[in-house]
Design a protein around this motif. Structure first.
Motif, PDB file in Angstrom:
ATOM      1  N   ALA A 167     117.396  14.273 -21.502  1.00 39.95           N
ATOM      2  CA  ALA A 167     117.325  13.904 -20.088  1.00 39.95           C
ATOM      3  C   ALA A 167     117.584  15.137 -19.218  1.00 39.95           C
ATOM      4  O   ALA A 167     118.120  16.138 -19.702  1.00 39.95           O
ATOM      5  N   PRO A 168     117.239  15.059 -17.931  1.00 43.09           N
ATOM      6  CA  PRO A 168     117.615  16.146 -17.023  1.00 43.09           C
ATOM      7  C   PRO A 168     119.128  16.322 -17.080  1.00 43.09           C
ATOM      8  O   PRO A 168     119.866  15.336 -17.009  1.00 43.09           O
ATOM      9  N   GLY A 169     119.566  17.555 -17.254  1.00 40.83           N
ATOM     10  CA  GLY A 169     121.006  17.808 -17.273  1.00 40.83           C
ATOM     11  C   GLY A 169     121.674  17.562 -18.604  1.00 40.83           C
ATOM     12  O   GLY A 169     122.896  17.687 -18.730  1.00 40.83           O
ATOM     13  N   PHE A 193     105.910  18.403  -6.212  1.00 42.69           N
ATOM     14  CA  PHE A 193     106.306  17.387  -7.203  1.00 42.69           C
ATOM     15  C   PHE A 193     107.788  17.521  -7.536  1.00 42.69           C
ATOM     16  O   PHE A 193     108.521  16.536  -7.607  1.00 42.69           O
ATOM     17  N   MET A 194     108.222  18.745  -7.765  1.00 36.16           N
ATOM     18  CA  MET A 194     109.599  18.977  -8.202  1.00 36.16           C
ATOM     19  C   MET A 194     110.611  18.468  -7.180  1.00 36.16           C
ATOM     20  O   MET A 194     111.608  17.853  -7.535  1.00 36.16           O
ATOM     21  N   ASP A 195     110.336  18.728  -5.896  1.00 35.91           N
ATOM     22  CA  ASP A 195     111.285  18.316  -4.858  1.00 35.91           C
ATOM     23  C   ASP A 195     111.449  16.800  -4.800  1.00 35.91           C
ATOM     24  O   ASP A 195     112.467  16.298  -4.337  1.00 35.91           O
ATOM     25  N   GLN A 196     110.420  16.090  -5.269  1.00 37.57           N
ATOM     26  CA  GLN A 196     110.524  14.623  -5.268  1.00 37.57           C
ATOM     27  C   GLN A 196     111.083  14.085  -6.577  1.00 37.57           C
ATOM     28  O   GLN A 196     111.173  12.874  -6.766  1.00 37.57           O
ATOM     29  N   GLY A 197     111.366  14.977  -7.515  1.00 36.04           N
ATOM     30  CA  GLY A 197     111.874  14.538  -8.816  1.00 36.04           C
ATOM     31  C   GLY A 197     110.777  14.035  -9.738  1.00 36.04           C
ATOM     32  O   GLY A 197     111.037  13.408 -10.758  1.00 36.04           O
ATOM     33  N   LEU A 198     109.514  14.340  -9.362  1.00 38.32           N
ATOM     34  CA  LEU A 198     108.376  13.888 -10.186  1.00 38.32           C
ATOM     35  C   LEU A 198     107.934  15.000 -11.127  1.00 38.32           C
ATOM     36  O   LEU A 198     108.239  16.167 -10.899  1.00 38.32           O
ATOM     37  N   LEU A 225     115.836  10.850 -13.603  1.00 39.32           N
ATOM     38  CA  LEU A 225     116.241  10.062 -14.779  1.00 39.32           C
ATOM     39  C   LEU A 225     115.248   8.940 -15.053  1.00 39.32           C
ATOM     40  O   LEU A 225     114.895   8.677 -16.199  1.00 39.32           O
ATOM     41  N   GLY A 226     114.788   8.298 -13.971  1.00 38.23           N
ATOM     42  CA  GLY A 226     113.796   7.226 -14.119  1.00 38.23           C
ATOM     43  C   GLY A 226     112.507   7.761 -14.727  1.00 38.23           C
ATOM     44  O   GLY A 226     111.942   7.172 -15.662  1.00 38.23           O
ATOM     45  N   VAL A 227     112.064   8.909 -14.212  1.00 38.54           N
ATOM     46  CA  VAL A 227     110.839   9.545 -14.723  1.00 38.54           C
ATOM     47  C   VAL A 227     111.035   9.917 -16.198  1.00 38.54           C
ATOM     48  O   VAL A 227     110.149   9.735 -17.033  1.00 38.54           O
ATOM     49  N   TYR A 228     112.227  10.410 -16.533  1.00 39.58           N
ATOM     50  CA  TYR A 228     112.520  10.781 -17.934  1.00 39.58           C
ATOM     51  C   TYR A 228     112.365   9.556 -18.852  1.00 39.58           C
ATOM     52  O   TYR A 228     111.681   9.627 -19.873  1.00 39.58           O
ATOM     53  N   HIS A 229     113.001   8.449 -18.466  1.00 43.40           N
ATOM     54  CA  HIS A 229     112.953   7.273 -19.354  1.00 43.40           C
ATOM     55  C   HIS A 229     111.521   6.771 -19.535  1.00 43.40           C
ATOM     56  O   HIS A 229     111.132   6.369 -20.619  1.00 43.40           O
TER      57      HIS A 229
END
Ligand code: AP5
Ligand code: MG
Length: 214
Positions: free
Chosen positions: A8-10, A52-57, A172-176
């Protein structure tokens, strides 16, 4: 030795990837770091990635795949490399496998650094990154010798734009949804290694070395 860091991120992919690269003398290839360097120098790729990155996508696959395939084909990758933050989707993993198959190669290990979501948000709010060299620290778990100053190059430390709690939640949502399926993908290929990412940074590394060998 060709290694993929999953998590996951982090979770600590970057932290462990740097240690692996130093111990086994192979390049550390972080797609996140490549994008951040492009943002800093104002390239077209950087401008596209930033939105994309700034939106967490995730940045679209087509902006990532060729970049990594070119990078792993360079001379310094002949002994292996550690990929950090790539692949992040099944199509990216398939594209990597296809490119390697053309030169009769395959990945050796996919190391999944496991950290539950509850720990992640707290961890990210304490992360600090150097504006100049990109080295990462943590105000509690991996502090610098002088507060706010990079040990590596003396640059100033900042909280990454995408480390705000609401963006971390989104990541985290995108990761899952998009990245976690890779755990099954690499389990099926028999190269998945699971490590507990909640223990001390050096103990996580000891667990990894047990698998990769001295
Ligand atoms: P990227 O830079 O890859 O970010 P990420 O996956 O979200 O991961 P992080 O770098 O945030 O975390 P990490 O696992 O490396 O943790 P770290 O070691 O720093 O990607 C950023 C963005 O770029 C993405 O959101 C996406 O938009 C884009 N992108 C990148 N690659 C892409 C791709 N392939 N496809 C599409 N888009 C892509 O550790 C975190 C903190 O915890 C640090 O402060 C550290 O000191 C601390 N820490 C680490 N280990 C421990 C431990 N064991 N105990 C306590 N603290 C610890
Ligand atoms: Mg990272």
């Amino acid at each position: 030795m060709k290694i993929i860091m999953l998590g996951a991120p982090g979770a600590g992919k970057g932290t462990q990837a740097k240690k692996i690269a130093a111990k086994y003398d192979i390049p550390h290839i972080s797609t996140g770091d490549i994008f951040r360097a492009n943002i800093k120098s104002g390239t077209d790729l950087g401008k596209k990635a930033k939105t994309f990155m700034d939106q967490g996508l995730l940045v679209p696959d087509e902006l990532v795949v060729d970049l990594v395939v070119d990078r792993v084909g360079q001379d310094d990758c002949s002994k292996g490399y550690v990929l950090d933050g790539f692949p992040r989707t099944i199509p990216q993993a398939e594209a990597l496998d296809a490119a390697l198959a053309k030169v009769d190669q395959k990945m050796d290990y996919a190391i999944n650094v496991e950290v539950p979501d509850e720990n992640i948000i707290q961890r990210m709010s304490g992360r600090r990154a150097c504006v100049d060299c990109g080295a990462t620290y943590h105000i509690v778990y991996a502090p610098t010798k002088k507060e706010g100053i990079c040990d590596n190059c003396g640059g100033s430390l900042i909280l990454r734009d995408d480390d705000k709690p609401e963006t971390v939640q989104k990541r985290l949502g995108v990761y899952h949804e998009q990245t976690q399926p890779l755990i099954e993908y690499y389990t099926d290929k028999n190269i998945l290694v699971e490590v507990d990412g909640t223990i001390d940074i050096n103990d996580v590394f000891t667990e990894i070395v047990k698998v990769l060998g001295e």
